[in-house]
Write a protein that holds these residues in place. Structure first.
Motif, PDB file in Angstrom:
ATOM      1  N   ASP A 194      10.163  10.180  -3.253  1.00 18.85           N
ATOM      2  CA  ASP A 194       9.725  11.097  -4.392  1.00 18.85           C
ATOM      3  C   ASP A 194       9.586   9.969  -5.771  1.00 18.85           C
ATOM      4  O   ASP A 194      10.444   8.955  -5.672  1.00 18.85           O
ATOM      5  N   LEU A 195       8.502  10.230  -6.471  1.00 14.17           N
ATOM      6  CA  LEU A 195       8.242   9.175  -7.326  1.00 14.17           C
ATOM      7  C   LEU A 195       8.298   9.827  -8.820  1.00 14.17           C
ATOM      8  O   LEU A 195       7.483  10.898  -8.993  1.00 14.17           O
ATOM      9  N   ALA A 196       8.808   9.173  -9.764  1.00 12.31           N
ATOM     10  CA  ALA A 196       8.542   9.428 -11.257  1.00 12.31           C
ATOM     11  C   ALA A 196       8.407   8.261 -11.967  1.00 12.31           C
ATOM     12  O   ALA A 196       9.206   7.345 -11.869  1.00 12.31           O
ATOM     13  N   MET A 220       0.766  -1.241  -0.097  1.00 11.98           N
ATOM     14  CA  MET A 220      -0.021   0.055  -0.119  1.00 11.98           C
ATOM     15  C   MET A 220       0.775   1.279   0.028  1.00 11.98           C
ATOM     16  O   MET A 220       1.923   1.395   1.092  1.00 11.98           O
ATOM     17  N   LEU A 221       0.582   2.293  -0.758  1.00  8.67           N
ATOM     18  CA  LEU A 221       1.018   3.650  -0.839  1.00  8.67           C
ATOM     19  C   LEU A 221       0.048   4.531  -0.202  1.00  8.67           C
ATOM     20  O   LEU A 221      -1.166   4.256  -0.586  1.00  8.67           O
ATOM     21  N   THR A 222       0.376   5.259   0.647  1.00 12.70           N
ATOM     22  CA  THR A 222      -0.332   6.255   1.511  1.00 12.70           C
ATOM     23  C   THR A 222      -0.026   7.592   1.096  1.00 12.70           C
ATOM     24  O   THR A 222       1.220   7.846   0.577  1.00 12.70           O
ATOM     25  N   ASP A 223      -0.720   8.698   1.688  1.00 15.46           N
ATOM     26  CA  ASP A 223      -0.571  10.165   1.506  1.00 15.46           C
ATOM     27  C   ASP A 223      -0.101  10.727   0.096  1.00 15.46           C
ATOM     28  O   ASP A 223       1.152  11.330   0.004  1.00 15.46           O
ATOM     29  N   LEU A 224      -1.018  10.425  -0.736  1.00 18.57           N
ATOM     30  CA  LEU A 224      -0.567  10.431  -2.072  1.00 18.57           C
ATOM     31  C   LEU A 224      -0.385  12.079  -2.291  1.00 18.57           C
ATOM     32  O   LEU A 224      -1.310  13.028  -2.160  1.00 18.57           O
ATOM     33  N   ALA A 225       0.475  12.435  -3.246  1.00 16.62           N
ATOM     34  CA  ALA A 225       0.642  13.822  -3.743  1.00 16.62           C
ATOM     35  C   ALA A 225       1.189  13.801  -5.138  1.00 16.62           C
ATOM     36  O   ALA A 225       2.451  13.913  -5.459  1.00 16.62           O
ATOM     37  N   LEU A 226       0.142  13.576  -6.082  1.00 14.98           N
ATOM     38  CA  LEU A 226       0.756  13.316  -7.333  1.00 14.98           C
ATOM     39  C   LEU A 226       0.156  14.024  -8.356  1.00 14.98           C
ATOM     40  O   LEU A 226      -0.902  14.614  -8.349  1.00 14.98           O
ATOM     41  N   SER A 227       1.051  14.160  -9.515  1.00 17.00           N
ATOM     42  CA  SER A 227       0.431  15.057 -10.737  1.00 17.00           C
ATOM     43  C   SER A 227       0.531  14.105 -11.758  1.00 17.00           C
ATOM     44  O   SER A 227       1.703  13.553 -12.219  1.00 17.00           O
ATOM     45  N   VAL A 228      -0.409  13.800 -12.535  1.00 21.49           N
ATOM     46  CA  VAL A 228      -0.527  13.017 -13.786  1.00 21.49           C
ATOM     47  C   VAL A 228      -0.801  13.616 -14.820  1.00 21.49           C
ATOM     48  O   VAL A 228      -1.921  14.374 -15.081  1.00 21.49           O
ATOM     49  N   PHE A 238       4.548  -2.772 -23.801  1.00 25.22           N
ATOM     50  CA  PHE A 238       4.724  -1.292 -23.708  1.00 25.22           C
ATOM     51  C   PHE A 238       5.899  -1.133 -22.735  1.00 25.22           C
ATOM     52  O   PHE A 238       6.272  -2.027 -21.880  1.00 25.22           O
ATOM     53  N   LYS A 239       6.653   0.128 -22.902  1.00 26.27           N
ATOM     54  CA  LYS A 239       7.791   0.343 -22.177  1.00 26.27           C
ATOM     55  C   LYS A 239       7.509   1.450 -20.941  1.00 26.27           C
ATOM     56  O   LYS A 239       6.503   1.983 -21.071  1.00 26.27           O
ATOM     57  N   PHE A 240       8.285   1.367 -19.836  1.00 24.67           N
ATOM     58  CA  PHE A 240       7.966   2.329 -18.738  1.00 24.67           C
ATOM     59  C   PHE A 240       9.448   2.356 -18.112  1.00 24.67           C
ATOM     60  O   PHE A 240      10.090   1.467 -18.037  1.00 24.67           O
ATOM     61  N   THR A 241       9.587   3.500 -17.500  1.00 19.77           N
ATOM     62  CA  THR A 241      10.528   3.850 -16.507  1.00 19.77           C
ATOM     63  C   THR A 241      10.100   4.231 -15.084  1.00 19.77           C
ATOM     64  O   THR A 241       9.069   4.818 -15.078  1.00 19.77           O
ATOM     65  N   LYS A 242      10.741   4.038 -14.232  1.00 22.12           N
ATOM     66  CA  LYS A 242      10.210   4.445 -12.772  1.00 22.12           C
ATOM     67  C   LYS A 242      11.682   4.681 -12.002  1.00 22.12           C
ATOM     68  O   LYS A 242      12.622   4.096 -12.196  1.00 22.12           O
ATOM     69  N   GLN A 243      11.550   5.803 -11.131  1.00 28.99           N
ATOM     70  CA  GLN A 243      12.451   6.116 -10.385  1.00 28.99           C
ATOM     71  C   GLN A 243      11.713   6.382  -8.828  1.00 28.99           C
ATOM     72  O   GLN A 243      10.640   7.221  -8.677  1.00 28.99           O
TER      73      GLN A 243
END
Length: 648
Positions: free
Chosen positions: A210-212, A179-187, A227-232
């Motif tokens: 920090d997520l990208a 589980m991820l909590t306290d989301l502060a995301l821009s999509v 499909f391709k994806f990157t994650k940081q």
């Protein structure tokens, strides 16, 4: 002219009035109904809006929906895939006037997002199934094939802002739940066929990250195409980078993985595991390699890892299926374990010179040992090293293998190179039943005794090269039981060496002369102090022990040298920590040694080593060697010598 002006003013007033009255003229319920019906028609799932809905038109068209819920797939673990307190949609007027409807911004408050894979392997994010509406729930639960977006369907969301809430990922097949909590995301989603970008912060297990995340083509992801994806991920404890793709309808993940951090100790503490270590151990770490995850199998090919000053490379595979299993082939390079070993305990306590600390008996621990962990996973691991250093022990090129199979463990020393010698061996542990069974079989050849014993136990009195072999077995559930059930054989053979500290041949010869009445050699022989420069040479030192119920019996000890012969026999009782051993030293009557034609070895001195391990005593028997007044003097001197050599 006045009429025209009046007409224009009237038109403007009417327009403003219509704009102001539009929210009242257009029923909000109608808009909500159209939205929910369109979503259900497109996805096959129901969208419920149970809270108040609001519509405003200035300065842009805003639609606010409260208490929104989107149904999960029928086989899901919860009724809803998505719930949120509020959804606010912003639509710019110019997009409406131009005829190209665009959603400029979404604002989502406190969403509860559930992403899951059911027991049949179907993910709940496969939304656009063209036959979903015609399927019964039972049929839908078993369907896991690819889906297709409706022809011409696209979504342009602009920016989606998410504040608060949680994202849960659950996999019924793998048994995982995170589980991820306290989301502060821009999509950012300009189109389903263009780059999807997610940036922001999330909390995972009380740590802020920090997520990208970038997905090259969301439409392909929805339709289970490659499909391709990157994650940081960036955090004060760990950094994770992944660059790869999802293949074969989402069943395969592959790409380049990099994990790094500044402190292993801090990372384990985050997972509630306290790692006691020195300041220079378990600090910086880095792992890079080609990662694949398929059919619950995680593989890391051609990985390289760094921990402090250590450099490791190899391959690894973890099977997360019904039974956890690990396979690895690892090269440790030059391995210095000293920073990772606890400091040796100094058993000596400072006391006054006149005080003597009484030795305490050895008591074997009868606490039950739990080896059930060996039945928790299977393993097939091979570990190599170009060299190893642990405290003072230094090894050369070695290979170790570990195999675990349903509670049975085999630890093999496949190759051993150290102290000028080689060796092989294995330890087998059967933990499938109680009492546990332990079998060992080792053969070490050509070992240089002095550096090995010096590095291992600080004992430097034995010189020479030789072999050490043992086949020992035991069973039990505690240290005490393992000791009391020890059985098997141990044998050793050393050649062309010596025992440092005294010249037994010269010492015994002087004793023989004194028994004949010649005391001229007293100061040079029997009365000489322990001298590390002196040694008793031997051409062979051999012997063997046979163990039964923890008691080792020896009947064939032989030390052969040019001038003396030492034979020995006795028992070592490990359960009772007691030794009873007899040594007999014989000397030839000429210093020519083994090449001498004089075969007289009539002068012999027997010695008995006896007592508990913590208080072994050495005594000599001269009853058959002499009866004159020199007996007591020689006995005391020789007794002191034997104490220095044998620890009495």
């Amino acid at each position: 002219m006045k009429a025209i002006l009046k007409g224009l003013v009237g038109l403007i007033v009417l327009t403003i009035t219509l704009i102001i009255l539009a929210p009242m003229l257009i029923p909000t319920e109608t808009i909500v109904s159209q939205i929910t019906s369109q979503v259900e028609k497109t996805t096959g799932r129901k969208l419920t809006i149970s809270g108040d809905s609001e519509l405003s038109i200035l300065p842009e068209l805003n639609i606010t929906l409260n208490q929104v819920a989107f149904d999960n797939m029928p086989s899901g673990s919860a009724p809803h895939m998505l719930k949120m307190d509020q959804l606010a949609v912003h639509v710019p007027w110019f997009s409406l006037l131009s005829g190209e409807f665009q959603l400029e911004r979404f604002v989502i408050q406190n969403p509860q997002i559930l992403l899951e894979v059911d027991a049949q392997g179907r993910p709940n994010w496969q939304l656009f199934d063209p036959v979903a509406q015609s399927q019964t729930p039972e049929a839908t639960e078993t369907q896991s094939g690819p889906v297709a977006l409706p022809s011409g369907f696209d979504i342009a969301l602009g920016e989606v802002a998410i504040y608060g809430g949680t994202i849960t990922y659950a996999d019924a097949q793998a048994g995982t739940n995170e589980m991820l909590t306290d989301l502060a995301l821009s999509v950012m989603l300009p189109s389903l066929y263009q780059l999807l970008s997610i940036k922001g912060q999330v909390t995972f297990q009380k740590q802020r990250f920090d997520l990208a995340l970038n997905v090259d083509n969301p439409a392909k992801a929805i339709q289970s195409e490659d499909f391709k994806f990157t994650k940081q991920l960036r955090n004060e404890l760990v950094n994770v980078d992944f660059n790869g793709g999802v293949l074969k309808q989402g069943s395969v993940f592959e790409g380049e993985l990099a994990v790094s951090g500044s402190s292993v100790k801090s990372l384990t503490q985050w997972q509630n595991v306290v790692l006691e270590a020195k300041d220079n151990a378990f600090n910086e770490f880095e792992v890079t390699g080609a990662m694949t995850f398929s059919n619950n199998v995680f593989s890391l090919e051609s990985f390289s890892a760094k921990l402090d000053e250590l450099a490791i490379k190899g391959n690894a595979q973890v099977n997360l299926g019904e039974r956890l299993s690990v396979a690895a082939n690892v090269d440790l390079g030059m391995l210095n374990l000293n920073p990772y070993l606890p400091e040796p305990v100094n058993s000596t306590q400072p006391t006054k010179p006149e005080e003597e600390v009484a030795a305490t008996p050895i008591v074997w621990d009868d606490t039950k040992i739990d080896l059930s962990a060996l039945n928790m996973l299977d393993a097939d691991i091979v570990v190599r090293s170009m060299g190893l250093q642990a405290r003072q022990i230094t090894l050369g090129k070695n290979q170790l293998s570990v195999k675990l199979d349903k509670g049975q463990a085999v630890l093999s020393l496949d190759s051993f190179n150290a102290y000028d010698g080689t060796g092989k061996g294995k330890v087998e542990v059967n933990a499938t039943a109680i009492p546990y069974q332990v079998d060992t079989d080792f053969a070490l050849n050509g070992i240089n005794a002095e550096p090995l014993l010096t590095d291992a136990i600080g004992f430097d009195k034995v010189l020479g090269k030789g072999s050490l072999n043992w086949q020992l077995s035991t069973r039990g559930v505690s240290q005490k039981q393992f000791i009391s059930q020890l059985a098997g054989k141990l044998a050793f053979e050393f050649k062309d060496g010596g025992v440092k500290g005294a010249n037994l041949a010269e010492m015994v010869r002087k004793g023989q002369e004194m028994l004949k009445g010649n005391f001229s050699g007293l100061s040079e022989g029997i009365n000489a102090d322990f001298d590390p420069q002196q040694k008793t040479d031997f051409s062979a030192l051999t012997g063997s022990f046979t163990f039964k119920n923890g008691v080792g019996t020896n009947r064939d000890l032989l030390l052969a040298s040019p001038l003396i012969r030492i034979t020995g026999s006795g028992v070592v009782d490990l359960p009772k920590t007691f030794v009873d051993y007899r040594l007999v030293t014989g000397i030839v009557d000429t210093i020519e040694g083994q090449s001498s034609r004089d075969k007289s070895t009539g002068f012999k001195i027997p010695a008995r080593i006896k007592g508990p391990f913590h208080k072994v005593e050495t005594s000599l028997d001269f009853s058959s060697a002499a009866k004159d007044k020199a007996k007591d003097t020689i006995k005391d001197k020789l007794k002191d010598k034997f104490k220095g050599l044998f620890g009495g």
